[in-house]
Design an enzyme around this catalytic site. Structure first.
Site, PDB file in Angstrom:
ATOM      1  N   THR A   1     -10.939   5.523   5.790  1.00 42.65           N
ATOM      2  CA  THR A   1     -11.666   6.083   6.943  1.00 42.65           C
ATOM      3  C   THR A   1     -12.422   7.365   6.584  1.00 42.65           C
ATOM      4  OG1 THR A   1      -9.686   7.288   7.570  1.00 42.65           O
ATOM      5  CG2 THR A   1     -10.046   5.158   8.630  1.00 42.65           C
TER       6      THR A   1
ATOM      7  N   LYS B   1      -7.265   2.661  -3.786  1.00 41.34           N
ATOM      8  CA  LYS B   1      -8.072   2.683  -2.558  1.00 41.34           C
ATOM      9  C   LYS B   1      -8.770   4.034  -2.431  1.00 41.34           C
ATOM     10  CE  LYS B   1      -7.818   1.677   2.411  1.00 41.34           C
ATOM     11  NZ  LYS B   1      -6.974   1.083   3.469  1.00 41.34           N
TER      12      LYS B   1
ATOM     13  N   CYS C   1      -5.667   8.997   2.256  1.00 37.89           N
ATOM     14  CA  CYS C   1      -5.376   9.115   3.683  1.00 37.89           C
ATOM     15  C   CYS C   1      -5.781  10.490   4.182  1.00 37.89           C
ATOM     16  CB  CYS C   1      -3.898   8.877   3.991  1.00 37.89           C
ATOM     17  SG  CYS C   1      -3.609   8.939   5.765  1.00 37.89           S
TER      18      CYS C   1
ATOM     19  N   ASN D   1       0.859  -1.175   0.000  1.00 40.46           N
ATOM     20  CA  ASN D   1       0.000   0.000   0.000  1.00 40.46           C
ATOM     21  C   ASN D   1       0.899   1.229   0.000  1.00 40.46           C
ATOM     22  OD1 ASN D   1      -1.266   2.350   1.544  1.00 40.46           O
ATOM     23  ND2 ASN D   1      -3.051   1.050   1.178  1.00 40.46           N
TER      24      ASN D   1
ATOM     25  N   ASN E   1      -2.931   4.435  -2.312  1.00 40.13           N
ATOM     26  CA  ASN E   1      -3.738   5.139  -1.327  1.00 40.13           C
ATOM     27  C   ASN E   1      -3.864   6.595  -1.746  1.00 40.13           C
ATOM     28  OD1 ASN E   1      -4.873   6.316   0.903  1.00 40.13           O
ATOM     29  ND2 ASN E   1      -3.157   5.895   2.275  1.00 40.13           N
TER      30      ASN E   1
END
Lengths: 245, 303
Positions: free
Chosen positions: B195, B167, B132, B102, B129
């Site tokens: 998240t 992601k 984040c 990742n 990613n």
């Protein structure tokens, strides 16, 4: 390190907010200064709670904990016979096998119980142990230290018991080969500074919020002189000279 | 593995022995959990989020429990792509399952350089990613606007020779538009959701709990929203989707697969139960048997 199911045999309130729980479990592999991640719930709470070992005995572990939030409050509802999950032992613990001569244990508040198993281990290794225990007002765990300690010093903030003031007022680091401390950061910083003045080795056991407890999530990382360290895995015990506070 | 139930799945041409993957950031490089159980039993493991250069992560409180979940603001503490290639890969290889690196980034150049280096390494898949929420400069920005995401995925696609998973952040302006943009830009698969941006305040200090003010919410609390997003995206894209978000049980796994997911990731549950990976796997086989499912692939997208 293992993930175990234990059975509560005692869960007792000993002061306003301090409780002691005795858990029967196998195997007991804890060394002085190590901790377990505990939970007495399924998924009602997300995270397990890191609690230091108070006493390790054949087939059982004692933990002393302060009720500070939802997790520890839930733990305080535990009754004899209830199941509790344990993950551990976690962390490095105090390097007891390297410690010789005369040692001072300096504990403050809920940082006192983690030093009890340490006192026992050191005394059995032939080390002379003095305990300096600083309380807010009500004493606890004093009698658990007595068998292992040569001298004991007690303080309370308003003088209800023992010396009135802070426990660090009584400490003379120059009398010791090593000082081990656990408690509020402000107290440990003071202890570390006093030890530094006299060139006495000082180990501090840190408390930190953590999620996994085993070094995977990096939720408890701190900056040290040798880079980022995980309190759960690389600690919780650090040489005071490594810390940046 | 139980012979009577087929749990094996395929994501972007990569075979997984089962649909369970450890989610990035909750599992380190697998080593710590391997002390508790053979993590090779999982279909795959996503590495801790890497960045091109090593990062110390955020100061202050990093984890905080919330109702049915938690918030984190770790800030991508990691040893950097080079150190991961030198030591992390070998460490993860011994587990024998699918190795997913990742990687996050702060700039287009970082993403491209990192992806180039990882493409030349022994990883099985790259999970990009772009979402984040805990890194101030960038990170999240790439995950919010579809056109920005498309640009970075396109650039990475050009240099990436490994199957590329992107992601997604649930904080995207429009998750379906975002998914379509990443697919257009050449993603081989999508994983969602990361998240949710969230906040907690310490009322005694009258200050936000986290130094960055906002942090990422995960756990059971987000599961129904994550499921809705996975469902909506699966209806629109052709590439396989990996479902993430508050998956705690075998039942949760089936829900995500019925919503269309090819596989799932387990994240926060690892903190609640360090044996979750193995236990959910055991439960999944039993649950399939009970539900008369002989091949997990037969229920994909039935809803």
């Amino acid at each position: 390190m293992k993930y175990l199911v234990g059975e509560v045999s005692v869960n007792q309130q000993i002061t306003d907010d301090i409780w002691v729980v005795r858990v029967s479990c196998e195997p007991v592999e804890a060394k002085a200064g190590q901790f377990y991640m505990l939970k007495s719930w399924d998924t009602e709470q997300t995270l397990m709670r890191p609690i230091s070992v108070f006493k390790a005995e054949e087939g059982c572990l004692w933990f002393m904990y302060r009720v500070v939030g939802q997790g520890t409050r839930r733990m305080s509802f535990l009754e004899k016979g209830d199941a509790i999950r344990l993950l551990g032992p976690c962390g490095n613990g105090y390097p007891c096998e390297q410690i010789k001569g005369r040692v001072a244990l300096v504990g403050g508040g809920v940082g006192i119980p983690p030093l009890c198993e340490t006192a026992k281990t050191l005394q059995r290794n032939g080390v002379t142990v003095d305990a300096y225990l600083g309380y807010r007002d009500v004493l606890f765990a004093v009698e658990d230290f007595e068998p292992w300690c040569t001298d004991m010093f007690i303080s309370t903030e308003k003088g209800e018991e023992g010396y009135k003031g802070f426990i660090t007022d009584l400490l003379k680091p120059e009398q010791y080969d090593v000082v081990l401390t656990c408690g509020p950061e402000v107290m440990m910083r003071k202890v570390a500074a006093m030890c530094a003045e006299h060139d006495v080795t000082c180990y501090c056991s840190l408390e930190h919020r953590m999620a996994c407890g085993i070094g995977a999530c990096l939720g408890c990382s701190i900056r040290t002189k040798s880079g980022m360290k995980r309190v759960c895995k690389d600690g919780p015990v650090f040489l005071s000279t490594e810390l940046m506070w | 593995m139980d012979n009577d139930v087929n749990l094996s799945v395929e994501v972007a041409g990569v075979p997984f022995k089962n649909p369970l993957i450890a989610a990035s950031g909750t599992f380190g490089f697998g080593e710590e959990y391997h002390e508790l159980y053979d993590v090779g039993c999982l279909g795959g493991i996503c590495s801790k989020g890497l960045t091109l250069h090593p990062k110390d992560g955020n100061d202050g409180i990093r984890v905080w429990e919330t109702a049915s979940g938690m918030m984190n603001s770790v800030g991508l503490q990691n040893p950097g792509v080079e150190a991961f290639i030198e030591t992390g890969i070998a460490q993860m290889r011994r587990f024998g399952n699918v190795l997913i690196a990742n990687m996050g980034g702060h700039s287009m150049e970082d993403y491209v350089t990192g992806a180039t280096m990882l493409s030349a390494s022994d990883i099985d898949m790259l999970e990009l990613n772009i979402s984040c929420p805990n890194v101030k400069s960038g990170g999240m920005a790439f995950g919010i606007k579809a056109e920005v995401a498309e640009e970075v995925v396109r650039a990475v696609r050009k240099v990436c020779t490994k199957p590329l998973i992107v992601k997604l952040s649930p904080n995207a302006e429009n998750i379906v538009e975002m998914a379509l943009a990443c697919e257009r830009a050449g993603a081989d698969a999508l994983s969602l959701v990361n998240t949710f941006q969230a906040m907690a305040i310490d009322i005694r200090k009258r200050k936000p709990v986290f130094n960055n003010v906002y942090a990422g919410l995960s756990g059971a609390a987000i599961k129904p929203i994550a499921l809705r997003m996975v469902h909506a995206v699966c209806k629109q894209v052709r590439v396989p989707v990996i479902g993430i978000g508050g998956i705690y049980t075998a039942e949760d796994v089936l829900e995500f697969i019925m919503a269309g997911a090819a596989a799932v990731q387990l994240g926060t549950v690892n903190f609640n139960n360090p044996l979750a990976g193995r236990e959910v796997l055991d439960d999944l086989a039993q649950l399939c048997r009970r539900e008369g499912i002989t091949d997990i692939n037969e229920i994909r997208g039935v809803c």
